[in-house]
Design a protein around this motif. Structure first.
Motif, PDB file in Angstrom:
ATOM      1  N   LEU A 150     -17.749  -1.166  -5.343  1.00 30.69           N
ATOM      2  CA  LEU A 150     -17.491  -0.733  -3.979  1.00 30.69           C
ATOM      3  C   LEU A 150     -16.683  -1.778  -3.216  1.00 30.69           C
ATOM      4  N   SER A 151     -17.001  -3.039  -3.405  1.00 32.87           N
ATOM      5  CA  SER A 151     -16.247  -4.115  -2.751  1.00 32.87           C
ATOM      6  C   SER A 151     -14.800  -4.136  -3.215  1.00 32.87           C
ATOM      7  N   LEU A 152     -14.567  -4.037  -4.522  1.00 35.79           N
ATOM      8  CA  LEU A 152     -13.208  -4.045  -5.050  1.00 35.79           C
ATOM      9  C   LEU A 152     -12.428  -2.816  -4.600  1.00 35.79           C
ATOM     10  N   PHE A 153     -13.082  -1.664  -4.562  1.00 38.56           N
ATOM     11  CA  PHE A 153     -12.437  -0.427  -4.132  1.00 38.56           C
ATOM     12  C   PHE A 153     -12.007  -0.511  -2.669  1.00 38.56           C
ATOM     13  N   THR A 154     -12.878  -1.014  -1.806  1.00 35.68           N
ATOM     14  CA  THR A 154     -12.514  -1.111  -0.387  1.00 35.68           C
ATOM     15  C   THR A 154     -11.419  -2.149  -0.174  1.00 35.68           C
ATOM     16  N   GLU A 155     -11.422  -3.217  -0.965  1.00 36.61           N
ATOM     17  CA  GLU A 155     -10.334  -4.203  -0.863  1.00 36.61           C
ATOM     18  C   GLU A 155      -9.004  -3.570  -1.255  1.00 36.61           C
ATOM     19  N   ALA A 156      -9.003  -2.769  -2.319  1.00 32.43           N
ATOM     20  CA  ALA A 156      -7.774  -2.098  -2.754  1.00 32.43           C
ATOM     21  C   ALA A 156      -7.265  -1.154  -1.663  1.00 32.43           C
ATOM     22  N   LEU A 157      -8.157  -0.410  -1.040  1.00 37.13           N
ATOM     23  CA  LEU A 157      -7.749   0.485   0.047  1.00 37.13           C
ATOM     24  C   LEU A 157      -7.202  -0.310   1.230  1.00 37.13           C
ATOM     25  N   ALA A 158      -7.822  -1.431   1.527  1.00 38.55           N
ATOM     26  CA  ALA A 158      -7.339  -2.261   2.630  1.00 38.55           C
ATOM     27  C   ALA A 158      -5.937  -2.786   2.329  1.00 38.55           C
ATOM     28  N   LEU A 159      -5.688  -3.147   1.078  1.00 40.18           N
ATOM     29  CA  LEU A 159      -4.362  -3.638   0.714  1.00 40.18           C
ATOM     30  C   LEU A 159      -3.301  -2.536   0.811  1.00 40.18           C
ATOM     31  N   LEU A 160      -3.689  -1.288   0.596  1.00 44.34           N
ATOM     32  CA  LEU A 160      -2.735  -0.188   0.753  1.00 44.34           C
ATOM     33  C   LEU A 160      -2.210  -0.101   2.185  1.00 44.34           C
ATOM     34  N   THR A 161      -2.993  -0.554   3.137  1.00 47.89           N
ATOM     35  CA  THR A 161      -2.563  -0.537   4.536  1.00 47.89           C
ATOM     36  C   THR A 161      -1.292  -1.359   4.724  1.00 47.89           C
TER      37      THR A 161
END
Length: 137
Positions: free
Chosen positions: A23-34
């Motif tokens: 979950l932490s890695l997934f949310t970091e990846a989504l944040a980087l898409l920003t």
């Protein structure tokens, strides 16, 4: 930061203990898409990106995805503003306060994503007729 006993108390044993890491890695990846909303690769992703690399993205699809993301984040994190009003969940008072301060910046994620999405939309929308009229001498 949890011990094996802490994971067992939360019911996260075996593969369940991997879930918080995922979950932490997934949310970091989504944040980087920003970042793609403000960088050139938000218009044409690098060639090494699978499926999308080297081809222009459709701005409408990007704006729709980012807008849905902002709404989802608002629904997820806005209730966290009232963290201190919630009863402690087995934490010490200091731990409860610390968790509140550590997660409070996530409340800003939704409005900041919305602002960047509006900026992306403005930069990538079709020019209006008023700005494309030829000048007369």
């Amino acid at each position: 930061g949890y011990t094996e006993a802490g994971y067992r108390a939360m019911g996260l044993t075996g593969w369940g203990a991997v879930w918080p890491v995922f979950l932490s890695l997934f949310t970091e990846a989504l944040a980087l898409l920003t970042i793609g909303l403000v960088r050139p690769w938000g218009t044409v992703p690098p060639r090494w990106v699978p499926f999308f690399g080297g081809r222009p993205v459709r701005p409408r699809a990007v704006v729709l995805a980012a807008s849905l993301g902002a709404v989802g984040l608002a629904l997820l994190w806005t209730p966290f503003v009232g963290w201190w009003a919630l009863p402690g969940t087995g934490m010490t008072p200091l731990g409860h306060t610390l968790v509140g301060f550590l997660y409070l910046p996530t409340v800003a994620w939704a409005p900041l994503l919305a602002a960047v999405t509006v900026s992306y939309h403005r930069r990538h929308r079709a020019p209006s007729a008023a700005t494309t009229l030829p000048r007369t001498a």
